[in-house]
Write a protein that holds these residues in place. Sequence first.
Motif, PDB file in Angstrom:
ATOM      1  N   PHE A  80      15.204  19.714  -8.174  1.00  0.00           N
ATOM      2  CA  PHE A  80      14.760  21.113  -8.010  1.00  0.00           C
ATOM      3  C   PHE A  80      14.844  21.853  -9.352  1.00  0.00           C
ATOM      4  O   PHE A  80      15.390  22.950  -9.444  1.00  0.00           O
ATOM      5  N   ARG A 102      18.555  24.450 -12.433  1.00  0.00           N
ATOM      6  CA  ARG A 102      18.205  24.013 -11.080  1.00  0.00           C
ATOM      7  C   ARG A 102      18.312  25.197 -10.128  1.00  0.00           C
ATOM      8  O   ARG A 102      19.320  25.900 -10.126  1.00  0.00           O
ATOM      9  N   VAL A 154      19.335  26.537  -6.924  1.00  0.00           N
ATOM     10  CA  VAL A 154      20.189  26.142  -5.800  1.00  0.00           C
ATOM     11  C   VAL A 154      20.451  27.374  -4.943  1.00  0.00           C
ATOM     12  O   VAL A 154      20.044  28.479  -5.293  1.00  0.00           O
ATOM     13  N   ASP A 155      21.132  27.196  -3.813  1.00  0.00           N
ATOM     14  CA  ASP A 155      21.404  28.324  -2.931  1.00  0.00           C
ATOM     15  C   ASP A 155      22.201  29.379  -3.692  1.00  0.00           C
ATOM     16  O   ASP A 155      23.242  29.080  -4.265  1.00  0.00           O
ATOM     17  N   GLY A 156      21.689  30.584  -3.716  1.00  0.00           N
ATOM     18  CA  GLY A 156      22.458  31.679  -4.283  1.00  0.00           C
ATOM     19  C   GLY A 156      22.336  31.887  -5.778  1.00  0.00           C
ATOM     20  O   GLY A 156      22.957  32.790  -6.324  1.00  0.00           O
ATOM     21  N   GLY A 157      21.581  31.056  -6.474  1.00  0.00           N
ATOM     22  CA  GLY A 157      21.456  31.279  -7.905  1.00  0.00           C
ATOM     23  C   GLY A 157      20.864  30.097  -8.641  1.00  0.00           C
ATOM     24  O   GLY A 157      20.147  29.277  -8.066  1.00  0.00           O
ATOM     25  N   VAL A 158      21.160  30.033  -9.924  1.00  0.00           N
ATOM     26  CA  VAL A 158      20.648  28.947 -10.762  1.00  0.00           C
ATOM     27  C   VAL A 158      21.818  28.184 -11.362  1.00  0.00           C
ATOM     28  O   VAL A 158      22.727  28.772 -11.949  1.00  0.00           O
ATOM     29  N   LEU A 159      21.803  26.886 -11.202  1.00  0.00           N
ATOM     30  CA  LEU A 159      22.842  26.022 -11.750  1.00  0.00           C
ATOM     31  C   LEU A 159      22.262  25.300 -12.959  1.00  0.00           C
ATOM     32  O   LEU A 159      21.182  24.714 -12.880  1.00  0.00           O
ATOM     33  N   GLU A 160      22.967  25.384 -14.072  1.00  0.00           N
ATOM     34  CA  GLU A 160      22.496  24.710 -15.274  1.00  0.00           C
ATOM     35  C   GLU A 160      23.279  23.419 -15.475  1.00  0.00           C
ATOM     36  O   GLU A 160      24.513  23.441 -15.447  1.00  0.00           O
ATOM     37  N   LEU A 196       8.956  24.959  -7.899  1.00  0.00           N
ATOM     38  CA  LEU A 196       7.776  25.779  -8.175  1.00  0.00           C
ATOM     39  C   LEU A 196       7.767  26.439  -9.549  1.00  0.00           C
ATOM     40  O   LEU A 196       6.763  26.449 -10.242  1.00  0.00           O
TER      41      LEU A 196
END
Lengths: 324, 274
Positions: B150, B165, B167-173, B186
């Motif tokens: 994702f 990425r 993910v639920d609730g935000g962006v994980l780097e 997207l």
Amino acid sequence: MANVLVVAEFADGKVKKTTHSAVTFARTAAAALGGSYSILVLGSSAGMAVDELAKLGAAKVLVAEDASLGNYLAETYAPTVAEVAKDYAVVVAAASGFGKDLLPRVAGALAAGYAADITEVLSSGGTLQYKRPMFAGNAFGICVIDSAVQVVTVRQSAFAPAEPTGAVSPSEKVGIAPSGKAAGRVEWVKYEQVKNERPELAEAKVVVAGGRALKEQFYELLDPLADALGAAIGASRAACDNGYCAPDLQVGQTGKVVAPGLYFAIGISGAIQHLAGMKSSKVIVSVNKDGDAPIFQISDYGLVGDLFKVVPELTEKLRAIKAG
Amino acid sequence: MKILVALKRVADPDNANKVKIPADGSKVDTAGLEWKPNPFDDYALETALRLTEDGKSNKVRKGEVVVVSFGPKEVETTLRSALATGADRAIRVECTDEQLDGFLVARALAKLVETEKPDVVMLGKQAVDGDSNQVGQILAELLDWPQAAFAATLREESAGLLVGREVDGGVLEIRVSFPAVVTVDLRIVAPRSVYSTATDAAFKYNDGVRFAPLPAIMQARKKPLDTKSLAELTTEKPRIRYVRYEAPPARKAGTKVVDVDALLDKLKNEAKAL
């Protein structure tokens, strides 16, 4: 042993509600198999989750606590999940960002079949059958998995959260399986949480969702309406893509799937991929200036009008109702 | 950098509500729907092209993009169009759609990786027909490679990628080193989502995917397209078997209300939703 293993979602010291939906699945599946279900929790402080998980009626709560499991990464979690799962017939997690990332990797490790995002579990002659949406929810496939361990994720909105049973499950520690080379080639850098004081989108009883038509006034219009309803805020893909709102608000085939009691579609035309994420809502209300918008075909109540006038009026009148 | 991109054709997702389930539930009938590239796979191709150029000119390439698709002869249309868009080489794995499940595709791709030796396998996060979201993650495990599922942003670094990425609730780097599996979301085709080491930091792409210019469509006919049989890559059996299909419960259009007061009255007294 025809038992079911639930992989709990545990982050920031909290058991995520998604876990409770996976437990509901496990109760049905274990009953059909004549077995029991256990819950596995992983993390550097996984022990913190035991008290809460022990209330959910599991045969056992399995705790994999290790410093190497600090921040979730599929590469470090999958080996232990796969190792524990070998003794089970079915391994399940919710189809959240966590489950969708981790469980296919676990399936790969077990050379197992993986059924994603299932909405119902059925049983035929002792074999579990999984019903899952395909083609943006325009078809449902009922499948069986032909492997020793079956790996599934469940759609949170289709399985009501499991309630505590009143009993307390025993817990036991499990060892950490050695990670592969992959774990050494991935690094968790940082997590930027989008600030959100509202209910979780996937769990909210009321959702107010906005589309492209709201433009830069997305939050200006929807925040007060959501406040008046105690609702979560969602969005169409177009609104997210245009940067009018945070991307994690997206409701749809490839975003969040919701099924609240009441769903407001504000300025959303009703693209197929959006409908896939909300058409199981109990009551759907839509506001759109185009009376022919496809969203009206699935709405219980449609209001054709200018949302820039309708939304403030609706907000004000809802506040008045609430104030009694 | 060498990137292997997996492509799937799907029944036109903009008309997915026109699929039919016969009374015996034996299949999902997509007759009458045009084949289209899976949108997420188009994004994967665009991402791969962006990572192998400097942004300013798509003629200055600093890597190779190989596209692969599974299916009968007709999927070559999908591959040729990817070649016209900018991919360098194509591979078709001969099989029927019915022979496949996600596990088998991942197995076959893993075998292909042995000979192709890419730095990155790039895939869409999900195919919008099966909606499973699985092949990238299974493949990463089979190869013992890191996975960046994702992905919404990518920055090429000296020996890997910095990935944002969703993910639920935000962006994980996360940071992955080569070789790695990436599945794209997207927002990866937004103007400032993808930067190779050669891309100027101020450079902005056009929003969305690029389209093939006419001369490129002609040239694409001359680009190499190899065929392999599925049996060359895997002799495993699928793990998933569909026993029947059902149509979703129909939802009826309700009523139109004239104004906000009428709506609130209905919600309160008829639907009892307030």
